[in-house]
Design a protein around this motif. Structure first.
Motif, PDB file in Angstrom:
ATOM      1  N   VAL A 158     -46.183  33.723  66.380  1.00  0.00           N
ATOM      2  CA  VAL A 158     -47.517  33.127  67.042  1.00  0.00           C
ATOM      3  C   VAL A 158     -48.497  32.936  65.805  1.00  0.00           C
ATOM      4  O   VAL A 158     -49.187  32.136  65.926  1.00  0.00           O
ATOM      5  CB  VAL A 158     -48.044  34.100  68.070  1.00  0.00           C
ATOM      6  N   VAL A 159     -48.699  34.021  65.196  1.00  0.00           N
ATOM      7  CA  VAL A 159     -49.759  33.893  64.105  1.00  0.00           C
ATOM      8  C   VAL A 159     -49.512  32.985  62.878  1.00  0.00           C
ATOM      9  O   VAL A 159     -50.150  32.187  62.633  1.00  0.00           O
ATOM     10  CB  VAL A 159     -49.948  35.437  63.486  1.00  0.00           C
ATOM     11  N   GLY A 160     -48.212  32.796  62.596  1.00  0.00           N
ATOM     12  CA  GLY A 160     -47.665  31.833  61.647  1.00  0.00           C
ATOM     13  C   GLY A 160     -47.664  30.490  61.893  1.00  0.00           C
ATOM     14  O   GLY A 160     -47.868  29.709  61.058  1.00  0.00           O
ATOM     15  N   SER A 161     -47.502  30.420  63.184  1.00  0.00           N
ATOM     16  CA  SER A 161     -47.245  28.860  63.742  1.00  0.00           C
ATOM     17  C   SER A 161     -48.724  28.434  64.363  1.00  0.00           C
ATOM     18  O   SER A 161     -48.695  27.209  64.624  1.00  0.00           O
ATOM     19  CB  SER A 161     -46.082  28.856  64.965  1.00  0.00           C
ATOM     20  N   LEU A 174     -44.186  39.226  77.174  1.00  0.00           N
ATOM     21  CA  LEU A 174     -44.265  39.459  75.739  1.00  0.00           C
ATOM     22  C   LEU A 174     -45.672  38.627  75.324  1.00  0.00           C
ATOM     23  O   LEU A 174     -46.641  39.314  74.580  1.00  0.00           O
ATOM     24  CB  LEU A 174     -43.329  38.709  74.920  1.00  0.00           C
ATOM     25  N   LEU A 175     -46.073  37.561  76.103  1.00  0.00           N
ATOM     26  CA  LEU A 175     -47.200  36.898  75.796  1.00  0.00           C
ATOM     27  C   LEU A 175     -48.428  37.503  76.258  1.00  0.00           C
ATOM     28  O   LEU A 175     -49.667  37.876  75.533  1.00  0.00           O
ATOM     29  CB  LEU A 175     -47.155  35.335  76.296  1.00  0.00           C
ATOM     30  N   ALA A 176     -48.278  38.366  77.611  1.00  0.00           N
ATOM     31  CA  ALA A 176     -49.352  39.458  77.935  1.00  0.00           C
ATOM     32  C   ALA A 176     -49.538  40.341  77.137  1.00  0.00           C
ATOM     33  O   ALA A 176     -50.698  40.955  77.101  1.00  0.00           O
ATOM     34  CB  ALA A 176     -48.644  39.516  79.263  1.00  0.00           C
ATOM     35  N   GLU A 177     -48.417  41.027  76.535  1.00  0.00           N
ATOM     36  CA  GLU A 177     -48.504  41.922  75.594  1.00  0.00           C
ATOM     37  C   GLU A 177     -49.307  41.752  74.438  1.00  0.00           C
ATOM     38  O   GLU A 177     -50.185  42.253  73.934  1.00  0.00           O
ATOM     39  CB  GLU A 177     -47.359  42.500  75.161  1.00  0.00           C
ATOM     40  N   LEU A 178     -49.134  40.609  73.806  1.00  0.00           N
ATOM     41  CA  LEU A 178     -49.859  39.985  72.833  1.00  0.00           C
ATOM     42  C   LEU A 178     -51.586  39.856  73.014  1.00  0.00           C
ATOM     43  O   LEU A 178     -52.404  39.983  72.261  1.00  0.00           O
ATOM     44  CB  LEU A 178     -49.339  38.550  72.093  1.00  0.00           C
ATOM     45  N   ALA A 179     -51.651  39.529  74.351  1.00  0.00           N
ATOM     46  CA  ALA A 179     -52.970  39.110  74.791  1.00  0.00           C
ATOM     47  C   ALA A 179     -53.728  40.633  74.868  1.00  0.00           C
ATOM     48  O   ALA A 179     -54.844  40.704  74.450  1.00  0.00           O
ATOM     49  CB  ALA A 179     -53.264  38.291  76.344  1.00  0.00           C
ATOM     50  N   ALA A 180     -52.867  41.728  75.205  1.00  0.00           N
ATOM     51  CA  ALA A 180     -53.537  42.888  75.515  1.00  0.00           C
ATOM     52  C   ALA A 180     -53.852  43.605  74.052  1.00  0.00           C
ATOM     53  O   ALA A 180     -54.686  44.200  73.938  1.00  0.00           O
ATOM     54  CB  ALA A 180     -52.445  43.898  76.386  1.00  0.00           C
ATOM     55  N   ARG A 181     -52.976  43.118  73.031  1.00  0.00           N
ATOM     56  CA  ARG A 181     -53.255  43.759  71.679  1.00  0.00           C
ATOM     57  C   ARG A 181     -54.451  42.725  71.159  1.00  0.00           C
ATOM     58  O   ARG A 181     -54.465  42.719  69.824  1.00  0.00           O
ATOM     59  CB  ARG A 181     -51.954  43.562  70.975  1.00  0.00           C
ATOM     60  N   GLY A 182     -54.888  41.653  71.549  1.00  0.00           N
ATOM     61  CA  GLY A 182     -55.774  40.725  71.035  1.00  0.00           C
ATOM     62  C   GLY A 182     -55.344  39.719  69.927  1.00  0.00           C
ATOM     63  O   GLY A 182     -56.058  39.305  69.186  1.00  0.00           O
ATOM     64  N   VAL A 183     -53.920  39.477  70.227  1.00  0.00           N
ATOM     65  CA  VAL A 183     -53.413  38.363  69.280  1.00  0.00           C
ATOM     66  C   VAL A 183     -53.641  37.156  69.810  1.00  0.00           C
ATOM     67  O   VAL A 183     -54.077  36.172  69.126  1.00  0.00           O
ATOM     68  CB  VAL A 183     -52.172  38.688  69.062  1.00  0.00           C
ATOM     69  N   ARG A 243     -49.606  28.683  67.444  1.00  0.00           N
ATOM     70  CA  ARG A 243     -48.900  28.412  68.806  1.00  0.00           C
ATOM     71  C   ARG A 243     -48.443  29.600  69.557  1.00  0.00           C
ATOM     72  O   ARG A 243     -47.858  30.509  69.098  1.00  0.00           O
ATOM     73  CB  ARG A 243     -47.714  27.608  68.802  1.00  0.00           C
ATOM     74  N   ALA A 244     -49.106  29.526  70.939  1.00  0.00           N
ATOM     75  CA  ALA A 244     -48.769  30.634  71.721  1.00  0.00           C
ATOM     76  C   ALA A 244     -48.403  29.909  73.194  1.00  0.00           C
ATOM     77  O   ALA A 244     -49.345  29.777  73.977  1.00  0.00           O
ATOM     78  CB  ALA A 244     -50.282  31.626  71.801  1.00  0.00           C
ATOM     79  N   SER A 245     -47.198  30.283  73.347  1.00  0.00           N
ATOM     80  CA  SER A 245     -46.684  29.833  75.024  1.00  0.00           C
ATOM     81  C   SER A 245     -45.320  30.618  75.035  1.00  0.00           C
ATOM     82  O   SER A 245     -44.694  30.738  74.179  1.00  0.00           O
ATOM     83  CB  SER A 245     -46.610  28.277  75.062  1.00  0.00           C
ATOM     84  N   ALA A 246     -45.172  30.756  76.229  1.00  0.00           N
ATOM     85  CA  ALA A 246     -44.146  31.438  76.658  1.00  0.00           C
ATOM     86  C   ALA A 246     -42.905  30.835  76.429  1.00  0.00           C
ATOM     87  O   ALA A 246     -41.805  31.271  75.821  1.00  0.00           O
ATOM     88  CB  ALA A 246     -44.034  31.879  78.466  1.00  0.00           C
ATOM     89  N   SER A 299     -49.269  31.271  81.066  1.00  0.00           N
ATOM     90  CA  SER A 299     -48.019  31.163  80.298  1.00  0.00           C
ATOM     91  C   SER A 299     -48.394  30.432  78.949  1.00  0.00           C
ATOM     92  O   SER A 299     -47.402  30.253  77.952  1.00  0.00           O
ATOM     93  CB  SER A 299     -46.943  30.084  81.020  1.00  0.00           C
ATOM     94  N   GLN A 300     -49.601  30.187  78.558  1.00  0.00           N
ATOM     95  CA  GLN A 300     -49.959  29.653  77.161  1.00  0.00           C
ATOM     96  C   GLN A 300     -51.319  30.281  76.875  1.00  0.00           C
ATOM     97  O   GLN A 300     -52.083  30.811  77.843  1.00  0.00           O
ATOM     98  CB  GLN A 300     -49.787  28.325  77.029  1.00  0.00           C
ATOM     99  N   GLY A 301     -51.620  30.386  75.689  1.00  0.00           N
ATOM    100  CA  GLY A 301     -52.701  30.796  75.120  1.00  0.00           C
ATOM    101  C   GLY A 301     -53.307  30.313  73.882  1.00  0.00           C
ATOM    102  O   GLY A 301     -52.669  29.659  73.229  1.00  0.00           O
ATOM    103  N   ARG A 302     -54.387  30.926  73.448  1.00  0.00           N
ATOM    104  CA  ARG A 302     -55.005  30.349  72.000  1.00  0.00           C
ATOM    105  C   ARG A 302     -54.724  31.701  71.179  1.00  0.00           C
ATOM    106  O   ARG A 302     -55.075  32.805  71.509  1.00  0.00           O
ATOM    107  CB  ARG A 302     -56.649  30.149  72.484  1.00  0.00           C
TER     108      ARG A 302
END
Length: 81
Positions: A33-36, A58-67, A38-41, A75-78
């Motif tokens: 996600v950080v390298g690309s 997994l995307l929800a976990e990345l959100a919880a970790r502040g990524v 792009r953040a979507s399921a 299902s998608q994020g920034r």
């Protein structure tokens, strides 16, 4: 019989049915996600070869970790990092 070369895929498959997310998978998703940027399921599903519900988790976990910051239907994020 699982061959040596198939072990990462087998471990990933096992995580589909285990409880909680595998930390190695979370780290791999973070790097992707950080390298690309792009953040979507569906992106995680394709790149990590996992099923869609696990990709959403997994995307929800990345959100919880502040990524990532989740948007809309989660299902998608920034990417924040």
């Amino acid at each position: 019989v699982v061959r040596q070369a198939d072990e990462p895929a087998a471990a990933r498959q096992q995580s589909l049915f285990g409880d909680g997310l595998d930390q190695e998978l979370v780290q791999e998703a973070t790097d992707l996600v950080v390298g690309s940027r792009r953040a979507s399921a569906s992106f995680l599903q394709r790149k990590l070869r996992i099923d869609y519900p696990l990709a959403v988790e997994l995307l929800a976990e990345l959100a919880a970790r502040g990524v990532v910051a989740l948007e809309g239907d989660a299902s998608q994020g920034r990417v924040l990092l």
